[in-house]
Design a protein around this motif. Structure first.
Motif, mmCIF file in Angstrom:
data_model
loop_
_atom_site.group_PDB
_atom_site.id
_atom_site.type_symbol
_atom_site.label_atom_id
_atom_site.label_comp_id
_atom_site.label_asym_id
_atom_site.label_seq_id
_atom_site.Cartn_x
_atom_site.Cartn_y
_atom_site.Cartn_z
ATOM 1 N N SER A 184 53.378 14.589 16.349
ATOM 2 C CA SER A 184 53.760 15.995 16.471
ATOM 3 C C SER A 184 53.648 16.482 17.916
ATOM 4 O O SER A 184 54.533 17.165 18.436
ATOM 5 N N ALA A 185 52.563 16.116 18.581
ATOM 6 C CA ALA A 185 52.382 16.527 19.982
ATOM 7 C C ALA A 185 53.500 15.967 20.859
ATOM 8 O O ALA A 185 53.968 16.633 21.790
ATOM 9 N N ASP A 186 53.953 14.749 20.556
ATOM 10 C CA ASP A 186 55.037 14.141 21.328
ATOM 11 C C ASP A 186 56.382 14.812 21.031
ATOM 12 O O ASP A 186 57.224 14.918 21.922
ATOM 13 N N LEU A 187 56.583 15.247 19.797
ATOM 14 C CA LEU A 187 57.813 15.982 19.478
ATOM 15 C C LEU A 187 57.868 17.266 20.304
ATOM 16 O O LEU A 187 58.911 17.624 20.855
ATOM 17 N N GLN A 188 56.735 17.933 20.407
ATOM 18 C CA GLN A 188 56.678 19.162 21.206
ATOM 19 C C GLN A 188 56.900 18.850 22.691
ATOM 20 O O GLN A 188 57.611 19.579 23.387
ATOM 21 N N ARG A 189 56.342 17.742 23.154
ATOM 22 C CA ARG A 189 56.539 17.337 24.548
ATOM 23 C C ARG A 189 58.006 17.008 24.805
ATOM 24 O O ARG A 189 58.564 17.351 25.854
ATOM 25 N N PHE A 190 58.659 16.352 23.838
ATOM 26 C CA PHE A 190 60.089 16.056 23.937
ATOM 27 C C PHE A 190 60.888 17.351 24.087
ATOM 28 O O PHE A 190 61.743 17.466 24.971
ATOM 29 N N ALA A 191 60.630 18.323 23.205
ATOM 30 C CA ALA A 191 61.377 19.587 23.247
ATOM 31 C C ALA A 191 61.216 20.253 24.613
ATOM 32 O O ALA A 191 62.198 20.700 25.224
ATOM 33 N N GLU A 192 59.987 20.308 25.098
ATOM 34 C CA GLU A 192 59.724 20.910 26.415
ATOM 35 C C GLU A 192 60.475 20.155 27.513
ATOM 36 O O GLU A 192 61.026 20.764 28.423
ATOM 37 N N ALA A 193 60.525 18.825 27.411
ATOM 38 C CA ALA A 193 61.198 18.011 28.428
ATOM 39 C C ALA A 193 62.709 18.243 28.436
ATOM 40 O O ALA A 193 63.358 18.010 29.450
ATOM 41 N N THR A 194 63.258 18.719 27.311
ATOM 42 C CA THR A 194 64.691 19.032 27.266
ATOM 43 C C THR A 194 64.958 20.461 27.724
ATOM 44 O O THR A 194 66.104 20.914 27.705
ATOM 45 N N GLY A 195 63.904 21.178 28.105
ATOM 46 C CA GLY A 195 64.064 22.556 28.562
ATOM 47 C C GLY A 195 64.009 23.578 27.454
ATOM 48 O O GLY A 195 64.467 24.709 27.619
ATOM 49 N N HIS A 196 63.442 23.200 26.315
ATOM 50 C CA HIS A 196 63.340 24.091 25.160
ATOM 51 C C HIS A 196 61.879 24.404 24.858
ATOM 52 O O HIS A 196 61.186 23.571 24.268
ATOM 53 N N PRO A 197 61.404 25.576 25.255
ATOM 54 C CA PRO A 197 60.034 25.947 24.897
ATOM 55 C C PRO A 197 59.863 25.922 23.375
ATOM 56 O O PRO A 197 60.786 26.272 22.637
ATOM 57 N N VAL A 198 58.705 25.481 22.937
ATOM 58 C CA VAL A 198 58.413 25.402 21.505
ATOM 59 C C VAL A 198 57.700 26.694 21.092
ATOM 60 O O VAL A 198 56.659 27.031 21.647
ATOM 61 N N THR A 199 58.268 27.394 20.120
ATOM 62 C CA THR A 199 57.608 28.543 19.544
ATOM 63 C C THR A 199 57.085 28.129 18.179
ATOM 64 O O THR A 199 57.860 27.643 17.330
ATOM 65 N N ILE A 200 55.780 28.265 17.978
ATOM 66 C CA ILE A 200 55.190 27.892 16.691
ATOM 67 C C ILE A 200 55.479 29.011 15.695
ATOM 68 O O ILE A 200 55.230 30.185 15.961
ATOM 69 N N LEU A 201 55.991 28.621 14.557
ATOM 70 C CA LEU A 201 56.423 29.543 13.512
ATOM 71 C C LEU A 201 55.439 29.508 12.361
ATOM 72 O O LEU A 201 55.240 28.464 11.742
#
Length: 165
Positions: free
Chosen positions: A144-161
């Motif tokens: 899960s932490a890596d999925l969030q890191r992936f999203a950030e690396a694509t320029g997409h901040p992760v908002t926790i819902l």
């Protein structure tokens, strides 16, 4: 031209992210994917590609059993109006996938950063998460932490819902 699964895996590798991918027949719904339970461990996802009346786009990656109230979710995600499902053409244009293959990995194709990404708190707290790797003919398990890191690396901040149970 949308990225291929191989290009996605090379990008993940460049970030030092390890994944495990299981190939299977095409899956189009959560019900289809539930037939694989027991063979793929980790949290399983449901993905909603949504838009509001001002053509703002949102990707909600939630736990497969989560209930998302489409009549009120716009208040939670900051949409300009009630939301509806994005059309398949917009899905392909922005995330580079077809219906049934939607996942957070599609963010790699949104180079214009038009899609706001929301990750269900349940998934954020899970050890591993399963997503389609730009194709509904495979499932990729990622921390899960890596999925969030992936999203950030694509320029997409992760908002926790946080969804109401």
């Amino acid at each position: 031209m949308p990225k291929t699964p191989d290009e996605l895996f090379r990008f993940l590798q460049s970030l030092g992210i390890e994944t495990k991918t299981t190939e299977h027949p095409p899956l189009f719904t959560v019900a289809d994917s539930q037939a694989l339970r027991g063979t793929i461990s980790g949290a399983h996802t449901k993905n909603l590609f949504l838009k509001d009346k001002k053509d703002n786009f949102f990707l909600l990656t939630v736990e497969e059993e989560a209930v998302v109230d489409l009549k009120s979710i716009h208040h939670v995600i900051g949409a300009a109006s009630r939301v509806s499902f994005g059309k398949p053409e917009a899905l392909m244009e922005l995330l580079g996938v077809i219906p049934g293959a939607v996942s957070a990995f599609g963010l790699i194709n949104d180079e214009a950063h038009r899609v706001r990404f929301f990750l269900d708190a349940t998934l954020a707290e899970s050890e591993t998460v399963n997503c389609h790797p730009l194709s509904n003919e495979a499932t990729t398990t990622i921390r899960s932490a890596d999925l969030q890191r992936f999203a950030e690396a694509t320029g997409h901040p992760v908002t926790i819902l946080k969804l109401d149970s």
